[in-house]
Design an enzyme around this catalytic site. Structure first.
Site, short mmCIF file in Angstrom:
data_model
loop_
_atom_site.label_atom_id
_atom_site.label_comp_id
_atom_site.label_asym_id
_atom_site.label_seq_id
_atom_site.Cartn_x
_atom_site.Cartn_y
_atom_site.Cartn_z
N HIS A 159 0.75 5.25 6.76
CA HIS A 159 0.52 5.77 5.41
C HIS A 159 0.61 7.30 5.39
CE1 HIS A 159 -1.35 1.74 5.44
NE2 HIS A 159 -0.83 1.68 4.23
N SER A 196 0.82 -1.22 0.00
CA SER A 196 0.00 0.00 0.00
C SER A 196 0.85 1.26 0.00
CB SER A 196 -0.95 0.00 1.20
OG SER A 196 -0.23 -0.15 2.41
N ASP A 208 -3.58 6.58 11.84
CA ASP A 208 -2.73 5.83 10.92
C ASP A 208 -1.40 6.58 10.78
OD1 ASP A 208 -1.42 4.64 8.82
OD2 ASP A 208 -3.18 4.48 7.53
#
Length: 417
Positions: A396, A140, A393
């Site tokens: 990311h 990702s 998060d």
């Protein structure tokens, strides 16, 4: 005779006007010819200067460590595009759309110590991709860099001449960005979090928290989709750091007589890199394909490491870390050493893989994570909602943001090294 005498001046006047018109047309034609000549000379001069600029940049950059430098706040040149103007809406990365108000994270520019990064020229990149495949392979985080590249490249492309779509039967593996009619250019992301085959090869139905089974000697299932790429960008790190030991499968997932072995994480990484290296050596034509490796992307889940109280994370952080040479404990230099060793071995065999070392410069950017400003898959509990730090998060990154700088570095290496 009288009438003839009276008409003569008129004739002379008409002839005079006719001569003036002829002279004007000649002057106009000469002017047009001059303009065309000047334009051609100007274009030749500009093209020549572009070549000179490229040569100057190559000379300057060749003696410069692009990865050693500092972050400079620059709200004139950065961000390189606006989230609202990017037609590709990537869920999970669009922090502004997901409610983030402080946008300072978009305006930081990476400044190498001994030179300047070349300005990202989207049209130049698009032109260079005519009839080519530009393929990002990884997890990702690699997909974040791919999304950033999509937004960077679309800016000069007219509406209706770009699209994002699943690639037929490979929808579960690969997404394409089609660039400009007639160009036959694609920028793609291929999901392979370990590069080699694993139990997490589906890009949607997977979880790093579930049991991870890796076939460290099997890569052809993925590799067959990379063979004709003109630019290959690889990364693997995030999923490896999820545990200290891995369940390695010898043989096929479909075999009734499966044999498993638990292997220490670094050894499993080394074996996977050996498999990756062997595949490149066998299947990639170095005269056709450029290969890049993007180093590990750091996380910021331990605020005490940059002076915050214990338990703090990247949540609500709005400035970079200003501790020179800062390195968080969640990064893993040993994996970097294994990657560098694999790249060195390939180089000795005549296959160049360029390392894009984004790790140190990204270590400083605790402010650039998606934090709570992203789309979450699944419902958050009341306990989580009561404490945003618990679900922020810090892995990311927002787009636009730090992944754009990774692509600026990649751009510099594609055109100047």
């Amino acid at each position: 005779m009288a009438s003839a005498t009276q008409i003569a001046p008129k004739e002379r006047g008409l002839r005079c006007c006719s001569n003036i018109r002829s002279m004007l047309w000649l002057l106009l034609a000469a002017l047009l010819i001059a303009v065309v000549c000047i334009h051609r000379e100007s274009k030749r001069w500009i093209d020549h200067n572009d070549d000179d600029d490229d040569q100057t940049a190559k000379s300057s950059l060749s003696n410069c460590n692009l990865f050693s430098g500092k972050w400079v706040y620059d709200d004139n040149s950065h961000p390189l595009y606006r989230e609202q103007t990017c037609s590709f809406k990537f869920d999970g990365l669009a922090c502004e759309r997901s409610g983030r108000k402080n946008l300072r994270y978009q305006h930081w520019r990476w400044q190498p110590n001994a030179c300047d990064l070349p300005r990202f020229n989207a049209m130049k990149m698009v032109e260079s991709l005519r009839n080519k495949r530009f393929l990002f392979v990884g997890d990702s985080l690699t997909r974040s860099q791919w999304a950033s590249m999509a937004c960077l490249l679309e800016s000069p492309i007219p509406s209706g001449q770009k699209s994002v779509y699943p690639d037929g039967s490979l929808a579960v593996f690969k997404m394409k960005i089609k660039l400009m009619k007639g160009y036959n250019a694609t920028v793609e992301h291929y999901w392979a979090p370990y590069l080699v085959e694993s139990s997490s090869d589906h890009p949607i139905i997977h979880s790093v928290k579930s049991e991870q089974i890796v076939r460290v000697k099997a890569i052809e299932k993925h590799g067959k989709h990379w063979r004709d790429a003109d630019i290959l960008v690889f990364n693997t790190f995030l999923w490896w750091r999820s545990r200290t030991k891995f369940k390695v499968l010898w043989g096929s997932f479909k075999s009734p007589n499966k044999v498993y072995e638990e292997i220490e994480m670094h050894r499993a990484v080394e074996m996977a890199l050996d498999t990756w290296s062997d595949w490149l050596e066998t299947h990639v034509n170095p005269s056709k394909t450029k290969i890049y490796w993007v180093s590990m992307s750091p996380t910021h889940e331990r605020g005490e490491e940059w002076g915050r109280p214990r338990g703090e994370t990247c949540y609500n952080e709005t400035e970079p870390i200003w501790i020179e040479g800062y390195q968080g404990s969640e990064s893993d230099p040993r994996i970097m050493q294994l990657v560098e060793a694999a790249i060195d071995r390939l180089g000795r065999k005549g296959l160049k893989v360029q390392l894009i070392n984004i790790t140190q410069l990204s270590e400083y950017r605790k402010d650039a994570h998606t934090s709570i400003n992203r789309k979450y898959w699944g419902n958050l509990t009341e306990e989580q909602l009561a404490d945003p730090r618990s679900y922020a998060d810090c892995v990311h990154w927002c787009v636009p943001g730090l992944p754009d700088v990774w692509n600026e570095l990649l751009y510099a290496y594609i055109f100047h090294f």
